[in-house]
Write a protein that holds these residues in place. Sequence first.
Motif, mmCIF file in Angstrom:
data_model
loop_
_atom_site.group_PDB
_atom_site.id
_atom_site.type_symbol
_atom_site.label_atom_id
_atom_site.label_comp_id
_atom_site.label_asym_id
_atom_site.label_seq_id
_atom_site.Cartn_x
_atom_site.Cartn_y
_atom_site.Cartn_z
ATOM 1 N N GLY A 173 0.824 -1.204 0.000
ATOM 2 C CA GLY A 173 0.000 0.000 0.000
ATOM 3 C C GLY A 173 0.859 1.255 0.000
ATOM 4 N N ARG A 174 1.895 1.268 0.850
ATOM 5 C CA ARG A 174 2.779 2.418 0.938
ATOM 6 C C ARG A 174 3.553 2.611 -0.372
ATOM 7 N NH1 ARG A 174 4.390 4.923 5.764
ATOM 8 N NH2 ARG A 174 5.940 6.502 5.244
ATOM 9 N N ILE A 177 1.331 4.361 -2.865
ATOM 10 C CA ILE A 177 1.204 5.809 -2.651
ATOM 11 C C ILE A 177 2.486 6.511 -3.076
ATOM 12 C CG2 ILE A 177 0.548 7.615 -1.047
ATOM 13 C CD1 ILE A 177 -0.572 5.635 0.744
ATOM 14 N N LEU A 235 -8.368 2.672 -5.085
ATOM 15 C CA LEU A 235 -7.244 3.395 -4.501
ATOM 16 C C LEU A 235 -7.594 3.882 -3.094
ATOM 17 C CD1 LEU A 235 -5.805 5.381 -7.528
ATOM 18 C CD2 LEU A 235 -5.113 3.191 -6.584
ATOM 19 N N TYR A 236 -8.848 4.348 -2.923
ATOM 20 C CA TYR A 236 -9.254 4.838 -1.612
ATOM 21 C C TYR A 236 -9.167 3.722 -0.578
ATOM 22 C CZ TYR A 236 -12.207 6.302 2.205
ATOM 23 O OH TYR A 236 -12.675 6.578 3.453
ATOM 24 N N TYR A 239 -5.451 2.926 0.132
ATOM 25 C CA TYR A 239 -4.695 3.926 0.870
ATOM 26 C C TYR A 239 -5.225 4.121 2.260
ATOM 27 C CZ TYR A 239 -2.698 4.888 -3.599
ATOM 28 O OH TYR A 239 -2.059 4.761 -4.781
ATOM 29 N N PRO A 434 3.246 9.358 1.114
ATOM 30 C CA PRO A 434 3.080 8.240 2.057
ATOM 31 C C PRO A 434 3.189 8.687 3.504
ATOM 32 C CG PRO A 434 4.857 7.777 0.479
ATOM 33 C CD PRO A 434 4.293 9.098 0.127
ATOM 34 N N VAL A 437 -0.094 10.420 4.411
ATOM 35 C CA VAL A 437 -1.280 9.574 4.476
ATOM 36 C C VAL A 437 -1.149 8.499 5.548
ATOM 37 C CG1 VAL A 437 -2.732 7.961 3.198
ATOM 38 C CG2 VAL A 437 -1.823 9.970 2.055
#
Lengths: 442, 172
Positions: A173-174, A177, A235-236, A239, A434, A437
Amino acid sequence: MSPLEIGVVIGIVTIVVLASGIPIAFGLGAVAVGFLVIFDGWGSLDIIADTFFSGLAEFALVSIPMFVLMGAAVASSPAGKDLYEALDRWLHRVPGGLIISNIGACSIFAALSGSSPATCAAIGKMGIPEMRQRGYPDGLATGAIAAGGTLGILIPPSVTMIVYGISTETSIGRLFIAGLLPGLMLTVLFMAWALFAAWRGGYRFSLTDAGYTLRQKLQILPRVLPFLAIIAGVLYVLYGGIATPSEAAGVGALLCIVLVVVIYGLFLRSWPYRRIWEILGDSMRESVMILMIIGASALFSYTLSSLFVTQSIAEWIGGLDVNRWVLMAMINVFLLVCGFFLPPVAVILMTAPILLPIVTSAGFDPYWFAVVLTINMEIGLITPPVGLNLYVINGIAPEISLPTILKGALPFMLAMALGIVLLCIFPEIATWLPDAVMGPAI
Amino acid sequence: MDLFVAIVRRLSQICGVVSALVLAAAVLVVCQMVVMRYILNESTVWQTEFVTYSIVGATLIGSPYVLLRRGHVNVDLLPLYLPHGARMVLAYLASFVALAFCAALTYTGAELWYEAWAGGWTTDSIWRLPLWIAYAPIPLGVGLLCLQYVADILCLMTGREMPFGLQPGDQP
């Protein structure tokens, strides 16, 4: 032989074996098994099946076929064409709108598929004939698509980032981003060059073309917006850390297929249902190819570490005591050369586990490095001898010669090199988002 | 011999269909798992393992079909520049090296499968999936991959297929 010497021999043998034209998966596997048997005896054969199997049996890897499927649902159906047309209708009035919308379409498609050749093929099929018809130079038109296509592996979701995450045990995930802003930066760089080149090449943007009516512009939206909504949703979810990449990808893939069936099969009746096989078959072939390489790479890295090659290389470089930026430059050149010959997934699987400890102990951020590595791989995709995207373009537009495509792609390579330099000067391009977020890396 | 090649090709095609269906099943199960976990807030037992192993299975079972379609990516730079004769030699070499690896993988895979079956191995989860089921695609899929390689080599020998699918005049 010292482990370092064994490493050199393995490197040379691997190059020779792969040059024979053997499928990369089986070549890597054969080299790995061969060296194990030579140095550890026949008894070491026992671990082959188990190592290969364990290399594949990872839940995170499930996201690869799912993301491939998501891209294929759009690429192998009329949805890709509509996506392209929508962008053209809306960006028609922007100066140089066509080439801008082509590069933009590449980056949006990249956000759907995670694969560079797929992005290239999907947009190029519509974009190249259209651009040539409206008088853009051949080299620029093909170069823009070849380069735009490479964004597929940088803009999330990205198959290579998943592979990097698994082989280095970093957060996928990171990584996703981290790739977002650099991806947009490259998109802008590409667009800037394309505009300048078109202007310099004597192409004058006229605003007198018959434009589209507002009605035409609005008409196409219902067919396109749902797909964009799915990308945004996936994507939402990713993230926000709400679901794992595999889960998000699986739901995204199903939604994309359902949308294709509903919009094109049920509603427009322009797409017979049995063509769902094309989508499934295309994605199956692509994922099998990638996953077989991943399994074989598990064997390859097992061999390297059981012969202490991995550890010795890391120690050797650690003992060199060079400036960290000299080290980074060396690593970049090395990756670039690998990328000239091998597809990105293979390069990452073979080198990332060796390079990452070196890079982090030199004080570089692993997520920043993933982005730099990926841009290196992107350059490799549009350089000979094994530039996958060049051949995809060559397949779409056989009447344009390979040298013309190459010449058109060259400035875009320089734009990517500029991107790497910018990332070195301002690492925040990759690390800021990253951190913002998900909180600072540990 | 034609019969052998035809049978192997048909088997590979069937493998392709099976692999695509397993992939589709995996998508559905992932979605079912998401619904269970995030919408109904229930715990999931078998889905993660099912999906992981079915993707491994789909990969191994699909590999002979992908070979049939020349879908395993390779570096074909050298073959492209060589004259036809040398290309032929290279194609044999590449095929035999690949076949040797696949044979080793099939053999050890069969051993692994047998051990799991005889020893009653299961996964660590509460689902306790017998591992012989998960391992079965190794000898099956890669075994068929070997057969597909043998068929390809036979076709190469008898001139039914050109090395790397390149015609004698195909030089850049």
